[in-house]
Design a protein around this motif. Sequence first.
Motif, PDB file in Angstrom:
ATOM      1  N   GLY A  46       0.856  -1.193   0.012  1.00  0.00           N
ATOM      2  CA  GLY A  46       0.067  -0.027   0.173  1.00  0.00           C
ATOM      3  C   GLY A  46       0.895   1.250   0.142  1.00  0.00           C
ATOM      4  N   VAL A  47       2.045   1.045   0.409  1.00  0.00           N
ATOM      5  CA  VAL A  47       3.133   2.340   0.442  1.00  0.00           C
ATOM      6  C   VAL A  47       3.950   2.195  -0.530  1.00  0.00           C
ATOM      7  CG1 VAL A  47       4.671   3.537   2.044  1.00  0.00           C
ATOM      8  CG2 VAL A  47       2.909   2.316   2.895  1.00  0.00           C
ATOM      9  N   VAL A  48       4.602   1.169  -0.915  1.00  0.00           N
ATOM     10  CA  VAL A  48       5.493   0.945  -1.954  1.00  0.00           C
ATOM     11  C   VAL A  48       5.073   0.279  -3.036  1.00  0.00           C
ATOM     12  CG1 VAL A  48       7.890   0.038  -2.191  1.00  0.00           C
ATOM     13  CG2 VAL A  48       7.401   0.770   0.274  1.00  0.00           C
ATOM     14  N   PRO A  49       5.474   0.657  -4.246  1.00  0.00           N
ATOM     15  CA  PRO A  49       4.865   0.038  -5.362  1.00  0.00           C
ATOM     16  C   PRO A  49       5.133  -1.486  -5.667  1.00  0.00           C
ATOM     17  CG  PRO A  49       5.692   2.091  -6.033  1.00  0.00           C
ATOM     18  CD  PRO A  49       6.013   2.219  -4.794  1.00  0.00           C
ATOM     19  N   ALA A  50       4.560  -2.383  -6.092  1.00  0.00           N
ATOM     20  CA  ALA A  50       4.834  -3.717  -6.122  1.00  0.00           C
ATOM     21  C   ALA A  50       6.376  -4.044  -6.780  1.00  0.00           C
ATOM     22  CB  ALA A  50       3.635  -4.583  -6.900  1.00  0.00           C
ATOM     23  N   ASP A  51       6.263  -3.264  -7.705  1.00  0.00           N
ATOM     24  CA  ASP A  51       7.732  -3.516  -8.682  1.00  0.00           C
ATOM     25  C   ASP A  51       9.089  -3.112  -7.888  1.00  0.00           C
ATOM     26  OD1 ASP A  51       6.279  -3.979 -11.098  1.00  0.00           O
ATOM     27  OD2 ASP A  51       6.298  -1.984 -11.691  1.00  0.00           O
ATOM     28  N   TRP A  52       8.901  -2.073  -6.907  1.00  0.00           N
ATOM     29  CA  TRP A  52       9.803  -1.867  -6.082  1.00  0.00           C
ATOM     30  C   TRP A  52      10.136  -2.903  -5.038  1.00  0.00           C
ATOM     31  CZ3 TRP A  52      13.757   1.609  -6.721  1.00  0.00           C
ATOM     32  CH2 TRP A  52      13.597   2.894  -7.602  1.00  0.00           C
ATOM     33  N   LEU A  53       9.223  -3.378  -4.476  1.00  0.00           N
ATOM     34  CA  LEU A  53       9.171  -4.461  -3.601  1.00  0.00           C
ATOM     35  C   LEU A  53       9.619  -5.728  -4.166  1.00  0.00           C
ATOM     36  CD1 LEU A  53       5.712  -4.446  -1.879  1.00  0.00           C
ATOM     37  CD2 LEU A  53       7.958  -3.951  -0.724  1.00  0.00           C
ATOM     38  N   GLN A  54       9.466  -5.977  -5.529  1.00  0.00           N
ATOM     39  CA  GLN A  54      10.236  -7.309  -6.240  1.00  0.00           C
ATOM     40  C   GLN A  54      11.327  -6.853  -6.280  1.00  0.00           C
ATOM     41  OE1 GLN A  54       7.843  -7.878  -9.636  1.00  0.00           O
ATOM     42  NE2 GLN A  54       6.292  -9.081  -8.524  1.00  0.00           N
ATOM     43  N   LEU A  55      12.094  -5.595  -6.805  1.00  0.00           N
ATOM     44  CA  LEU A  55      13.362  -5.230  -7.010  1.00  0.00           C
ATOM     45  C   LEU A  55      14.099  -5.361  -5.675  1.00  0.00           C
ATOM     46  CD1 LEU A  55      15.325  -4.097  -8.762  1.00  0.00           C
ATOM     47  CD2 LEU A  55      14.774  -1.766  -8.351  1.00  0.00           C
ATOM     48  N   MET A  56      13.501  -4.983  -4.485  1.00  0.00           N
ATOM     49  CA  MET A  56      14.235  -4.898  -3.317  1.00  0.00           C
ATOM     50  C   MET A  56      14.419  -6.551  -2.930  1.00  0.00           C
ATOM     51  SD  MET A  56      12.889  -1.765  -0.990  1.00  0.00           S
ATOM     52  CE  MET A  56      11.170  -2.114  -1.325  1.00  0.00           C
ATOM     53  N   ALA A  57      13.319  -7.267  -3.219  1.00  0.00           N
ATOM     54  CA  ALA A  57      13.550  -8.808  -2.666  1.00  0.00           C
ATOM     55  C   ALA A  57      14.670  -9.475  -3.644  1.00  0.00           C
ATOM     56  CB  ALA A  57      12.337  -9.443  -2.815  1.00  0.00           C
ATOM     57  N   SER A  58      14.631  -9.047  -5.028  1.00  0.00           N
ATOM     58  CA  SER A  58      15.613  -9.658  -5.885  1.00  0.00           C
ATOM     59  C   SER A  58      17.068  -9.211  -5.509  1.00  0.00           C
ATOM     60  CB  SER A  58      15.520  -9.105  -7.212  1.00  0.00           C
ATOM     61  OG  SER A  58      14.188  -9.605  -7.603  1.00  0.00           O
ATOM     62  N   LEU A  59      17.226  -7.911  -5.178  1.00  0.00           N
ATOM     63  CA  LEU A  59      18.434  -7.393  -4.610  1.00  0.00           C
ATOM     64  C   LEU A  59      18.892  -8.249  -3.376  1.00  0.00           C
ATOM     65  CD1 LEU A  59      18.081  -3.851  -5.822  1.00  0.00           C
ATOM     66  CD2 LEU A  59      19.513  -5.575  -6.879  1.00  0.00           C
ATOM     67  N   GLY A  60      17.956  -8.165  -2.420  1.00  0.00           N
ATOM     68  CA  GLY A  60      18.397  -9.134  -1.377  1.00  0.00           C
ATOM     69  C   GLY A  60      18.780 -10.411  -1.494  1.00  0.00           C
ATOM     70  N   PHE A  61      17.899 -11.326  -2.438  1.00  0.00           N
ATOM     71  CA  PHE A  61      18.455 -12.495  -2.754  1.00  0.00           C
ATOM     72  C   PHE A  61      19.878 -12.671  -3.434  1.00  0.00           C
ATOM     73  CE2 PHE A  61      13.905 -13.793  -2.184  1.00  0.00           C
ATOM     74  CZ  PHE A  61      14.139 -14.738  -1.264  1.00  0.00           C
ATOM     75  N   LEU A  62      20.177 -11.685  -4.340  1.00  0.00           N
ATOM     76  CA  LEU A  62      21.360 -11.604  -5.249  1.00  0.00           C
ATOM     77  C   LEU A  62      22.469 -11.154  -4.252  1.00  0.00           C
ATOM     78  CD1 LEU A  62      22.650 -11.506  -7.741  1.00  0.00           C
ATOM     79  CD2 LEU A  62      22.242  -8.935  -7.819  1.00  0.00           C
ATOM     80  N   ALA A  63      22.078 -10.475  -3.137  1.00  0.00           N
ATOM     81  CA  ALA A  63      23.044 -10.073  -2.175  1.00  0.00           C
ATOM     82  C   ALA A  63      23.462 -11.359  -1.478  1.00  0.00           C
ATOM     83  CB  ALA A  63      22.911  -8.883  -1.311  1.00  0.00           C
ATOM     84  N   ILE A  64      22.582 -12.053  -0.742  1.00  0.00           N
ATOM     85  CA  ILE A  64      22.776 -13.285  -0.145  1.00  0.00           C
ATOM     86  C   ILE A  64      23.608 -14.329  -1.002  1.00  0.00           C
ATOM     87  CG2 ILE A  64      21.811 -15.232   0.893  1.00  0.00           C
ATOM     88  CD1 ILE A  64      19.297 -13.426   1.731  1.00  0.00           C
ATOM     89  N   GLY A  65      23.241 -14.402  -2.373  1.00  0.00           N
ATOM     90  CA  GLY A  65      23.698 -15.354  -3.115  1.00  0.00           C
ATOM     91  C   GLY A  65      25.245 -14.925  -3.571  1.00  0.00           C
ATOM     92  N   LEU A  66      25.598 -13.618  -3.798  1.00  0.00           N
ATOM     93  CA  LEU A  66      26.868 -13.228  -3.804  1.00  0.00           C
ATOM     94  C   LEU A  66      27.761 -13.514  -2.594  1.00  0.00           C
ATOM     95  CD1 LEU A  66      26.336  -9.975  -5.814  1.00  0.00           C
ATOM     96  CD2 LEU A  66      27.473 -12.136  -6.690  1.00  0.00           C
ATOM     97  N   LYS A  67      27.225 -13.455  -1.377  1.00  0.00           N
ATOM     98  CA  LYS A  67      28.043 -13.460  -0.195  1.00  0.00           C
ATOM     99  C   LYS A  67      28.493 -14.912  -0.030  1.00  0.00           C
ATOM    100  CE  LYS A  67      27.794 -12.821   4.788  1.00  0.00           C
ATOM    101  NZ  LYS A  67      27.783 -12.163   5.964  1.00  0.00           N
TER     102      LYS A  67
END
Length: 101
Positions: free
Chosen positions: A63-84
Amino acid sequence: MDLPLLLSTFATVFLAELGDKTQLATVAISGTSNRPLAVFLGSSSALVLASLIGAIAGGSLSGVVPADWLQLMASLGFLAIGLKLLWPLLSGAESTATADD
């Protein structure tokens, strides 16, 4: 009810939970108890509650953050975990074994 969404959510969570620390903890508790039903009910209730909190938080955030941004943040989080996790391999870190062994 949106059956494809239900099935894809089930498959994703089921595969993500296989072999994780929650499942290992459940196996350990079940192995030290002679009450597997109680362990099952406790662990499944905890997973349901954690999933409910996640679904409510996601619904509130959408309701506050657009769905595209939520998906982008989740994707970047998983990418960061994978790279680590891959960093030792990607950085060319030497193995602990030596040639003298």
